[in-house]
Design a protein around this motif. Structure first.
Motif, PDB file in Angstrom:
ATOM      1  N   UNK A  53       2.353  -7.771 -19.368  1.00 49.99           N
ATOM      2  CA  UNK A  53       3.707  -8.575 -19.679  1.00 49.99           C
ATOM      3  C   UNK A  53       4.474  -7.763 -20.841  1.00 49.99           C
ATOM      4  N   UNK A  54       5.810  -7.507 -20.600  1.00 53.19           N
ATOM      5  CA  UNK A  54       6.639  -6.741 -21.583  1.00 53.19           C
ATOM      6  C   UNK A  54       7.412  -7.670 -22.171  1.00 53.19           C
ATOM      7  N   UNK A  55       7.552  -7.708 -23.615  1.00 52.15           N
ATOM      8  CA  UNK A  55       8.208  -8.772 -24.249  1.00 52.15           C
ATOM      9  C   UNK A  55       9.345  -7.982 -25.041  1.00 52.15           C
ATOM     10  N   UNK A  99      15.285  -1.563 -17.754  1.00 50.60           N
ATOM     11  CA  UNK A  99      15.090  -0.345 -16.597  1.00 50.60           C
ATOM     12  C   UNK A  99      13.623  -0.711 -16.133  1.00 50.60           C
ATOM     13  N   UNK A 100      12.662  -1.114 -16.773  1.00 45.84           N
ATOM     14  CA  UNK A 100      11.165  -1.443 -16.390  1.00 45.84           C
ATOM     15  C   UNK A 100      11.395  -2.377 -15.151  1.00 45.84           C
ATOM     16  N   UNK A 101      12.193  -3.481 -15.393  1.00 44.71           N
ATOM     17  CA  UNK A 101      12.157  -4.518 -14.481  1.00 44.71           C
ATOM     18  C   UNK A 101      12.885  -3.955 -13.125  1.00 44.71           C
ATOM     19  N   UNK A 102      13.941  -3.267 -13.337  1.00 50.02           N
ATOM     20  CA  UNK A 102      14.617  -2.783 -12.279  1.00 50.02           C
ATOM     21  C   UNK A 102      13.647  -1.836 -11.453  1.00 50.02           C
ATOM     22  N   UNK A 103      13.017  -1.017 -12.134  1.00 49.48           N
ATOM     23  CA  UNK A 103      12.019  -0.070 -11.382  1.00 49.48           C
ATOM     24  C   UNK A 103      10.993  -1.028 -10.672  1.00 49.48           C
ATOM     25  N   UNK A 115       5.267   1.252 -17.466  1.00 48.23           N
ATOM     26  CA  UNK A 115       5.173   1.026 -18.901  1.00 48.23           C
ATOM     27  C   UNK A 115       4.906   2.030 -19.787  1.00 48.23           C
ATOM     28  N   UNK A 116       4.492   3.196 -19.368  1.00 46.27           N
ATOM     29  CA  UNK A 116       4.349   4.465 -20.349  1.00 46.27           C
ATOM     30  C   UNK A 116       3.610   3.843 -21.320  1.00 46.27           C
ATOM     31  N   UNK A 117       4.102   4.520 -22.455  1.00 39.83           N
ATOM     32  CA  UNK A 117       3.228   4.544 -23.639  1.00 39.83           C
ATOM     33  C   UNK A 117       3.844   3.230 -24.562  1.00 39.83           C
ATOM     34  N   UNK A 142       6.912  -9.908 -16.568  1.00 41.33           N
ATOM     35  CA  UNK A 142       5.652  -9.747 -15.970  1.00 41.33           C
ATOM     36  C   UNK A 142       5.386  -9.057 -14.825  1.00 41.33           C
ATOM     37  N   UNK A 143       4.672  -8.052 -14.588  1.00 44.22           N
ATOM     38  CA  UNK A 143       4.323  -7.240 -13.508  1.00 44.22           C
ATOM     39  C   UNK A 143       2.913  -7.201 -13.052  1.00 44.22           C
ATOM     40  N   UNK A 144       2.636  -7.160 -11.823  1.00 48.61           N
ATOM     41  CA  UNK A 144       1.323  -7.019 -11.367  1.00 48.61           C
ATOM     42  C   UNK A 144       1.495  -6.112 -10.237  1.00 48.61           C
ATOM     43  N   UNK A 145       0.628  -5.090 -10.374  1.00 48.65           N
ATOM     44  CA  UNK A 145       0.868  -4.054  -9.079  1.00 48.65           C
ATOM     45  C   UNK A 145      -0.287  -2.853  -9.325  1.00 48.65           C
ATOM     46  N   UNK A 146      -0.278  -2.011  -8.611  1.00 48.95           N
ATOM     47  CA  UNK A 146      -1.267  -0.833  -8.549  1.00 48.95           C
ATOM     48  C   UNK A 146      -1.230  -0.440  -9.886  1.00 48.95           C
ATOM     49  N   UNK A 147      -2.523  -0.075 -10.194  1.00 47.13           N
ATOM     50  CA  UNK A 147      -2.912   0.421 -11.650  1.00 47.13           C
ATOM     51  C   UNK A 147      -1.913   1.634 -12.240  1.00 47.13           C
ATOM     52  N   UNK A 148      -2.107   2.447 -11.223  1.00 49.23           N
ATOM     53  CA  UNK A 148      -1.240   3.750 -11.647  1.00 49.23           C
ATOM     54  C   UNK A 148       0.261   3.696 -11.377  1.00 49.23           C
ATOM     55  N   UNK A 149       0.755   2.935 -10.865  1.00 45.99           N
ATOM     56  CA  UNK A 149       2.219   2.478 -10.901  1.00 45.99           C
ATOM     57  C   UNK A 149       2.387   1.639 -12.000  1.00 45.99           C
TER      58      UNK A 149
END
Length: 169
Positions: A41-43, A103-107, A162-164, A150-157
């Protein structure tokens, strides 16, 4: 709230166009880091604590119901009281500024095999759901600010998306 899956359809049981775990993937004895999918989750870091908590919960609710087998099982304590299931894969809460959220949501929404639920700021400025729906219906993509995603997906993606970003404090 926008719910997106690989095929742009609401999630549910794993299959074409959904994001989630197959029943045989659920191993409650593993570390959360061993799961194929990751949940973050990114707030919006500028929100006051109460609104940030509200946004996180509102983005998490559809995630928990739409991503198959995200929750573990109910547990019982030593006195017999039942405690409802929690996410067996965990959920990391991160903070970002408004531009980064967008940006994160769009990607994330464009990434195959990734589930996205969001909490637009318009939702926190209305008290009637139909008013929220009407406001969203008039808003263009560039006009929508997000309180949380809220994002759920393959761990590496998900890690790349979300980077750092820092943990929400």
């Amino acid at each position: 709230m926008t719910l997106t899956t690989e095929a742009g359809l609401p999630g549910g049981e794993p299959g074409a166009g959904t994001v989630g775990f197959a029943p045989e993937e659920v191993d409650l004895s593993l570390s959360t880091r061993a799961a194929r999918l990751k949940w973050v989750l990114v707030v919006d870091e500028a929100l006051p604590p109460g609104r940030a908590a509200n946004a996180a919960v509102c983005a998490a609710a559809p995630t928990a119901t739409q991503v198959a087998h995200l929750l573990g099982v109910d547990v019982t304590d030593a006195e017999g009281a039942v405690h409802p299931a929690l996410p067996w894969v965990g959920c990391t809460i991160l903070a970002a500024d408004q531009a980064t959220l967008r940006t994160i949501r769009t990607k994330a929404a464009a990434a195959p095999g990734t589930f996205v639920a969001d909490m637009p700021a318009l939702a926190q400025s209305t008290n009637v759901y139909d008013d929220y729906r009407a406001a969203m219906g008039k808003a263009g993509a560039d006009d929508i600010d997000y309180c949380a995603i809220s994002i759920v997906g393959p761990r590496n993606r998900v890690n790349r998306l979300v980077g750092k970003l820092p943990l929400m404090s």
